[in-house]
Design a protein around this motif. Structure first.
Motif, mmCIF file in Angstrom:
data_model
loop_
_atom_site.group_PDB
_atom_site.id
_atom_site.type_symbol
_atom_site.label_atom_id
_atom_site.label_comp_id
_atom_site.label_asym_id
_atom_site.label_seq_id
_atom_site.Cartn_x
_atom_site.Cartn_y
_atom_site.Cartn_z
ATOM 1 N N ILE A 59 3.842 5.855 -5.885
ATOM 2 C CA ILE A 59 3.580 5.995 -7.320
ATOM 3 C C ILE A 59 2.564 7.107 -7.566
ATOM 4 O O ILE A 59 2.712 7.934 -8.474
ATOM 5 C CB ILE A 59 3.088 4.655 -7.902
ATOM 6 C CG1 ILE A 59 4.231 3.631 -7.867
ATOM 7 C CG2 ILE A 59 2.557 4.829 -9.314
ATOM 8 C CD1 ILE A 59 3.802 2.214 -8.188
ATOM 9 N N GLU A 60 1.534 7.177 -6.732
ATOM 10 C CA GLU A 60 0.505 8.199 -6.874
ATOM 11 C C GLU A 60 1.069 9.584 -6.588
ATOM 12 O O GLU A 60 0.682 10.566 -7.239
ATOM 13 C CB GLU A 60 -0.670 7.892 -5.938
ATOM 14 C CG GLU A 60 -1.848 8.842 -6.078
ATOM 15 C CD GLU A 60 -2.469 8.843 -7.460
ATOM 16 O OE1 GLU A 60 -3.045 9.867 -7.849
ATOM 17 O OE2 GLU A 60 -2.369 7.803 -8.161
ATOM 18 N N ASP A 84 0.824 -1.207 0.000
ATOM 19 C CA ASP A 84 0.000 0.000 0.000
ATOM 20 C C ASP A 84 0.860 1.260 0.000
ATOM 21 O O ASP A 84 0.486 2.278 -0.599
ATOM 22 C CB ASP A 84 -0.959 0.006 1.190
ATOM 23 C CG ASP A 84 -0.242 0.058 2.535
ATOM 24 O OD1 ASP A 84 0.724 -0.713 2.724
ATOM 25 O OD2 ASP A 84 -0.634 0.866 3.394
ATOM 26 N N ARG A 141 3.830 1.448 -1.456
ATOM 27 C CA ARG A 141 4.341 1.540 -2.829
ATOM 28 C C ARG A 141 3.323 2.238 -3.731
ATOM 29 O O ARG A 141 3.692 3.071 -4.567
ATOM 30 C CB ARG A 141 4.670 0.147 -3.371
ATOM 31 C CG ARG A 141 5.771 -0.570 -2.596
ATOM 32 C CD ARG A 141 6.093 -1.921 -3.202
ATOM 33 N NE ARG A 141 7.005 -2.678 -2.359
ATOM 34 C CZ ARG A 141 7.980 -3.457 -2.818
ATOM 35 N NH1 ARG A 141 8.168 -3.592 -4.115
ATOM 36 N NH2 ARG A 141 8.764 -4.113 -1.982
ATOM 37 N N VAL A 142 2.065 1.905 -3.560
ATOM 38 C CA VAL A 142 1.009 2.545 -4.354
ATOM 39 C C VAL A 142 0.974 4.043 -4.064
ATOM 40 O O VAL A 142 0.835 4.869 -4.985
ATOM 41 C CB VAL A 142 -0.354 1.892 -4.063
ATOM 42 C CG1 VAL A 142 -1.486 2.691 -4.707
ATOM 43 C CG2 VAL A 142 -0.368 0.448 -4.552
ATOM 44 N N ARG A 143 1.096 4.417 -2.807
ATOM 45 C CA ARG A 143 1.084 5.836 -2.434
ATOM 46 C C ARG A 143 2.265 6.583 -3.037
ATOM 47 O O ARG A 143 2.146 7.741 -3.450
ATOM 48 C CB ARG A 143 1.087 5.980 -0.918
ATOM 49 C CG ARG A 143 -0.234 5.608 -0.254
ATOM 50 C CD ARG A 143 -0.088 5.453 1.245
ATOM 51 N NE ARG A 143 0.491 6.645 1.855
ATOM 52 C CZ ARG A 143 1.025 6.680 3.067
ATOM 53 N NH1 ARG A 143 1.064 5.571 3.788
ATOM 54 N NH2 ARG A 143 1.509 7.803 3.556
#
Length: 318
Positions: free
Chosen positions: A139-140, A133, A135-137
């Motif tokens: 990238i965003e 989660d 990692r997703v943040r």
């Protein structure tokens, strides 16, 4: 009409000067003009060998602009940002004008609180993986600022990056002028700039996947090898104009502060970007049509040592 005042300028500059810059050269200045906070380049602090084209300086200025944005939003008056607002004044990087007052968002508060806790940690990290989660943040955070972020997954991708990074590092080590400039910023004894010995990485050893800059030549303690499978991020932009590089700097700082807020440490890896052939190899290895602007490693680590910064008064200009 809302206008920023001297207290806003001070607040923005205090946050801005905490941004990362190559060799901690701090190539920025701040001023108040016509009710706007402006971020300016300080050409006298541009690295003449390592950053002859000004790419690293513009990344640093973009990062400083992002910090200034956060500080103003945290105080309740967010900024509308115009990058390169005046073609007749090339050192004017960004103009921040007041938007309507509002309370800061939770994200703005969290990222603002992370500014003073973010600094390059060049020591080995622990092998614990970065949660999905987070990692997703990350990238965003890059995407919001108009950039892209690729996180390298698996030893095949990491080994390919390692070969490119080590090849670029060897090229730079053979350049005597480059090395002399590096030495000039290493453990200078200054309380306001350069890389102190405690903040430097230890000397690269044969088993290391990623090369470290030789800031001081310290040897590492036994059993303190670098993580065998680090999380490496490559941040890039669609173009490679001055504007794109400033956008990349804002994206970089957004990503690094997001990582810091999540309890992670980070350090920058610029060698593959500094050598044109290595940068092209990196771009092709990612399958990207855009331009890599900076690489970095992220992970969990013990507390590091921040590099010094100048006083706020020293970066304010009339």
């Amino acid at each position: 009409m809302t206008r920023y005042d001297s207290s806003d300028l001070w607040r923005a500059a205090a946050a801005g000067l905490q941004a990362p810059s190559m060799y901690n050269s701090q190539p920025w200045a701040f001023r108040l003009r016509d009710g706007a906070v402006e971020v300016l380049a300080d050409p006298g602090r541009q690295l003449t060998v390592a950053d002859n084209a000004g790419w690293a300086m513009r990344l640093a200025l973009g990062a400083a602009t992002f910090n200034a944005r956060l500080a103003l939003a945290w105080a309740g008056t967010p900024a509308e940002v115009k990058l390169l607002p005046d073609s007749t004044e090339p050192n004017l990087i960004a103009r921040l004008t007041p938007a309507p007052r509002r309370a800061p968002t939770y994200t703005e508060r969290d990222l603002h609180a992370a500014i003073e806790r973010r600094y390059s940690n060049r020591q080995p990290f622990w092998p614990d993986p970065v949660p999905a989660d987070v990692r997703v943040r990350l990238i965003e955070a890059a995407k919001v600022e108009g950039a892209w972020l690729d996180l390298l997954v698996g030893m095949t991708a990491l080994t390919g990056f390692s070969e490119i990074a080590h090849s670029a590092d060897r090229v730079l080590r053979r350049d005597s002028r480059y090395q002399a400039e590096l030495v000039a910023f290493t453990d200078t004894g200054s309380a306001s700039e350069g890389i102190p010995e405690l903040a430097a990485a230890t000397v690269t050893e044969a088993q290391d996947l990623i090369p470290q800059r030789n800031f001081g030549g310290r040897r590492r303690a036994p059993g303190r090898d670098y993580e065998p499978e680090p999380l490496v991020g490559i941040l890039g932009t669609a173009g490679d104009r001055k504007l794109d590089q400033l956008m990349a700097g804002q994206a970089l700082q957004h990503v690094l502060l997001t990582a810091t807020e999540a309890g992670l440490a980070s350090s920058l890896i610029s060698q593959p970007i500094e050598v044109p052939t290595a940068r092209d190899q990196l771009r092709r290895s990612l399958g990207r049509s855009g331009f890599p602007q900076i690489a970095f490693r992220i992970g969990f680590g013990q507390p590091g040592h921040p590099s010094p910064r100048r006083e706020v008064a020293d970066v304010l200009v009339g």
